[in-house]
Write an enzyme that holds these catalytic residues in place. Structure first.
Site, PDB file in Angstrom:
ATOM      1  N   SER A 110       0.851  -1.194   0.000  1.00  0.00           N
ATOM      2  CA  SER A 110       0.000   0.000   0.000  1.00  0.00           C
ATOM      3  C   SER A 110       0.880   1.235   0.000  1.00  0.00           C
ATOM      4  O   SER A 110       1.869   1.313   0.726  1.00  0.00           O
ATOM      5  CB  SER A 110      -0.900   0.008   1.234  1.00  0.00           C
ATOM      6  OG  SER A 110      -1.767   1.114   1.227  1.00  0.00           O
ATOM      7  N   THR A 112     -10.146   1.965 -15.137  1.00  0.00           N
ATOM      8  CA  THR A 112      -9.141   2.840 -15.732  1.00  0.00           C
ATOM      9  C   THR A 112      -8.084   3.187 -14.691  1.00  0.00           C
ATOM     10  O   THR A 112      -8.403   3.612 -13.583  1.00  0.00           O
ATOM     11  CB  THR A 112      -9.790   4.133 -16.261  1.00  0.00           C
ATOM     12  OG1 THR A 112     -10.766   3.788 -17.240  1.00  0.00           O
ATOM     13  CG2 THR A 112      -8.748   5.058 -16.871  1.00  0.00           C
ATOM     14  N   CYS A 144     -12.678   0.895  17.894  1.00  0.00           N
ATOM     15  CA  CYS A 144     -13.663   1.767  18.519  1.00  0.00           C
ATOM     16  C   CYS A 144     -15.052   1.411  18.005  1.00  0.00           C
ATOM     17  O   CYS A 144     -15.334   1.504  16.812  1.00  0.00           O
ATOM     18  CB  CYS A 144     -13.359   3.232  18.207  1.00  0.00           C
ATOM     19  SG  CYS A 144     -14.462   4.384  19.041  1.00  0.00           S
TER      20      CYS A 144
END
Length: 380
Positions: free
Chosen positions: A199, A237, A325
């Site tokens: 990433s 794309t 959370c």
């Protein structure tokens, strides 16, 4: 107040040179890389050059890189893609109890679809045992997915050893290397992995950008269908500016890797030394010998993680816990539960500090001073 950002494992600030590279492309390159006219070919040139840089960073071929919207999509494509492509060969998957939720929740969904998933346990340092993996392997095992380095405690798994173990097994081997990419020298051949996720936003690149390495000959069923982009493996794309930014971030990371790792180790030691000298009672979570350099997870005796995080924020220090959370309350980290058990103190008193671009030793000292003051105040 000048804020001190110690949450780089969550996301990292974009490097100015990445922003500059992306801005130039956004202003000058607007064609669709799939178009055959001159403007489209101009965009394709930028896309191909960026892909080459990404491939070379892990010793892969250009054709083995599938551009994605980030690490979560790369993990999902690896897991669902392998499961669906190989389900006629078997329906058993092996993973660990401490994976990122992009892996765990994908596996949980596959269980509901009739796949059998084995979740390997870890020791108190967050490390799996190779013997456990050996025992879990079956003739119908089609996928083994084990993360390279943990995002909460930093522990690195024995990926190369796993790769060697699986060399003579039919299972596809995937590793989530999102936290390690840019900080570790990664060679997919040396590791023996078939699939590897990355990433961009973890190494000072843009959000919404990542890639999945797919070894030639490894079968993965596409999840996004439409056009023939990414060699028919992932329709949509291509985001040329983001890909160029990702490649620039990788280039910067690789050119400064050794110095960056040394600096992060120095920050880690500086923080721990100051805590010890101040008489703070603490211990670190994770494996000290096999750890990513930028992640430092600390358990503070007598502290409450929620109050601690609020007080840190007031002091201008951004950190996090591995807790989730939900409805205003913090659920214990699944990683710490796997390491220590459901009743452990570490589930409620552990904070993750993570280092990266833009920090200096003065900021680390100031942040540690704030931590010391908060601990002493809240544990009176």
């Amino acid at each position: 107040m000048t804020e001190i950002y110690l949450d780089h494992a969550a996301t990292s600030p974009m490097h100015p040179e990445v922003i500059e590279a992306m801005t130039a492309v956004m202003m000058e390159v607007y064609g669709n890389p799939s178009s055959i006219h001159r403007i489209g070919r101009h965009a394709r040139k930028y896309l191909d050059e960026a892909r080459t840089k990404l491939a070379r960073s892990i010793n892969a071929k250009d054709s083995e890189i599938i551009l994605t919207s980030g690490g979560s999509e790369a993990d999902n494509l690896a897991i669902f893609g392998t499961a669906y492509a190989r389900q006629h060969e078997g329906r058993h998957i092996i993973t660990t109890q401490i994976e990122h939720h992009a892996v765990l929740r994908a596996c949980e969904r596959l269980e509901k679809e009739g796949f059998d998933v084995t979740y390997l346990p870890v020791d108190k340092h967050g490390m799996i045992a190779i013997d456990d993996l050996k025992c879990a392997l079956r003739d119908d095992t089609i996928l083994v997915t084990v993360m390279y380095g943990n995002n909460e405690v930093g522990t690195k798994q024995p990926i190369q050893e796993i790769g060697a173990l699986l060399r003579d097994h039919k299972a596809t081997f995937h590793t989530d290397a999102v936290q390690a990419y840019g900080l570790e020298k990664i060679d997919v051949d040396a590791l023996g992995v078939d699939l590897l996720s990355t990433s961009a936003h973890k190494l000072n690149g843009p959000r919404g950008m990542g890639f999945l390495y797919q070894r030639f000959g490894t079968h993965v069923q596409p999840l996004i269908v439409g056009g023939d982009q990414e060699r028919k493996r992932r329709a949509s794309t291509e985001n040329v500016p983001a890909v160029v930014g990702f490649a620039k971030a990788v280039e910067l990371a690789q050119n400064s890797m050794a110095a960056k790792v040394q600096k992060m180790n120095d920050y880690r030691q500086l923080m721990l030394t100051k805590l010890t000298e101040a008489g703070v009672t603490y211990h670190t979570n994770g494996d000290a010998l096999h750890a990513l350099p930028h992640v430092l997870n600390i358990s503070f005796s007598g502290m409450d993680v929620e109050s601690f995080l609020v007080n840190l924020d007031i002091e201008g220090v951004a950190a996090s816990s591995g807790s989730a959370c939900t409805a205003g309350t913090l659920d214990p980290s699944h990683v710490l539960v796997a390491m220590y058990g459901k009743g452990a103190d570490e589930l409620h008193n552990s904070i993750r500090f993570s280092f990266g671009y833009g920090l200096d030793s003065t900021q680390i000292e100031r942040a540690t001073d704030a931590i010391i003051a908060i601990v002493k105040r809240l544990t009176k």
